[in-house]
Design a protein around this motif. Structure first.
Motif, PDB file in Angstrom:
ATOM      1  N   ARG A  62      39.217  -8.230  27.997  1.00  0.00           N
ATOM      2  CA  ARG A  62      39.334  -6.772  28.095  1.00  0.00           C
ATOM      3  C   ARG A  62      38.051  -6.087  27.629  1.00  0.00           C
ATOM      4  O   ARG A  62      37.624  -5.099  28.219  1.00  0.00           O
ATOM      5  N   ASP A  63      37.427  -6.594  26.558  1.00  0.00           N
ATOM      6  CA  ASP A  63      36.189  -5.988  26.054  1.00  0.00           C
ATOM      7  C   ASP A  63      35.055  -6.091  27.069  1.00  0.00           C
ATOM      8  O   ASP A  63      34.343  -5.122  27.321  1.00  0.00           O
ATOM      9  N   ILE A  64      34.894  -7.284  27.638  1.00  0.00           N
ATOM     10  CA  ILE A  64      33.824  -7.480  28.623  1.00  0.00           C
ATOM     11  C   ILE A  64      34.080  -6.632  29.858  1.00  0.00           C
ATOM     12  O   ILE A  64      33.182  -5.967  30.367  1.00  0.00           O
ATOM     13  N   LEU A  65      35.327  -6.629  30.335  1.00  0.00           N
ATOM     14  CA  LEU A  65      35.646  -5.845  31.527  1.00  0.00           C
ATOM     15  C   LEU A  65      35.409  -4.356  31.288  1.00  0.00           C
ATOM     16  O   LEU A  65      34.838  -3.671  32.137  1.00  0.00           O
ATOM     17  N   ALA A  66      35.820  -3.850  30.137  1.00  0.00           N
ATOM     18  CA  ALA A  66      35.602  -2.433  29.822  1.00  0.00           C
ATOM     19  C   ALA A  66      34.116  -2.110  29.844  1.00  0.00           C
ATOM     20  O   ALA A  66      33.698  -1.081  30.400  1.00  0.00           O
ATOM     21  N   ASP A  67      33.302  -2.997  29.290  1.00  0.00           N
ATOM     22  CA  ASP A  67      31.853  -2.796  29.287  1.00  0.00           C
ATOM     23  C   ASP A  67      31.303  -2.783  30.719  1.00  0.00           C
ATOM     24  O   ASP A  67      30.503  -1.913  31.081  1.00  0.00           O
ATOM     25  N   ARG A  68      31.732  -3.722  31.543  1.00  0.00           N
ATOM     26  CA  ARG A  68      31.230  -3.795  32.925  1.00  0.00           C
ATOM     27  C   ARG A  68      31.672  -2.580  33.742  1.00  0.00           C
ATOM     28  O   ARG A  68      30.895  -2.040  34.529  1.00  0.00           O
ATOM     29  N   LEU A  69      32.888  -2.139  33.549  1.00  0.00           N
ATOM     30  CA  LEU A  69      33.367  -0.962  34.285  1.00  0.00           C
ATOM     31  C   LEU A  69      32.615   0.301  33.862  1.00  0.00           C
ATOM     32  O   LEU A  69      32.294   1.141  34.705  1.00  0.00           O
ATOM     33  N   ARG A  70      32.323   0.430  32.561  1.00  0.00           N
ATOM     34  CA  ARG A  70      31.521   1.585  32.102  1.00  0.00           C
ATOM     35  C   ARG A  70      30.138   1.558  32.747  1.00  0.00           C
ATOM     36  O   ARG A  70      29.628   2.592  33.176  1.00  0.00           O
ATOM     37  N   LYS A  71      29.538   0.388  32.816  1.00  0.00           N
ATOM     38  CA  LYS A  71      28.211   0.245  33.424  1.00  0.00           C
ATOM     39  C   LYS A  71      28.266   0.603  34.920  1.00  0.00           C
ATOM     40  O   LYS A  71      27.398   1.317  35.426  1.00  0.00           O
TER      41      LYS A  71
END
Length: 159
Positions: A62-71
């Motif tokens: 979830r942390d990695i996905l949230a970061d990628r979606l923000r980017k």
């Protein structure tokens, strides 16, 4: 523009000064060049828009996905759309820039079918009913693009 044979040899890529090349491919990879980023875009292409489902289908934390979606959102490739006020929940949808990645994703998919994946779990069909095969063609002459038919040269400075 003068013919390729008569252009200065310095425009050939092998004749360029040794330095890190700034190019559209490098700029694209700065945004897209990570596994979870492309898999999140894949899911949105499949019609999956909710965070939990994207995480589940990609396997991203979830942390990695949230970061990628923000980017992706800050790059203008995806947009968040609120679908619940209490609690606030969002869906992720591809923008025009995200939709323009479709040919790239299809080419990677096709490459993976041939060179990387033993047994595909998804088939890509065209609206004509046949399996889709991506073939790149030159917009000007209509010929199929192959490595032998292209030449990489230094770009002319923009004015």
């Amino acid at each position: 523009m003068e013919p390729a044979e008569t252009r200065d040899d310095r425009s050939r890529m092998t004749e360029q000064p040794m330095a890190v090349r700034a190019c559209p491919l490098a700029a694209s990879l700065d945004i897209l060049g990570e596994r979870w980023t492309l898999l999140a875009i894949r899911e949105m292409t499949y019609g999956i828009h909710r965070f939990g489902q994207i995480a589940g289908y990609t396997g991203a934390s979830r942390d990695i996905l949230a970061d990628r979606l923000r980017k992706l959102e800050s790059a203008g490739i995806v947009e968040r759309r609120q679908y619940s006020e209490h609690p606030p929940r969002y869906e992720y949808h591809l923008t025009e820039a995200g939709e323009a990645l479709q040919p790239t994703l299809l080419s990677l998919f096709q490459w993976g079918e041939r060179w990387a994946e033993a047994s595909p779990t998804v088939a890509v069909r065209h609206s004509c009913g046949h399996d889709l095969k991506i073939i790149q063609t030159c917009e000007r002459c209509g010929s199929q693009v192959s490595r032998q038919g292209i030449e990489f040269r230094a770009a002319e400075p923009r004015t």
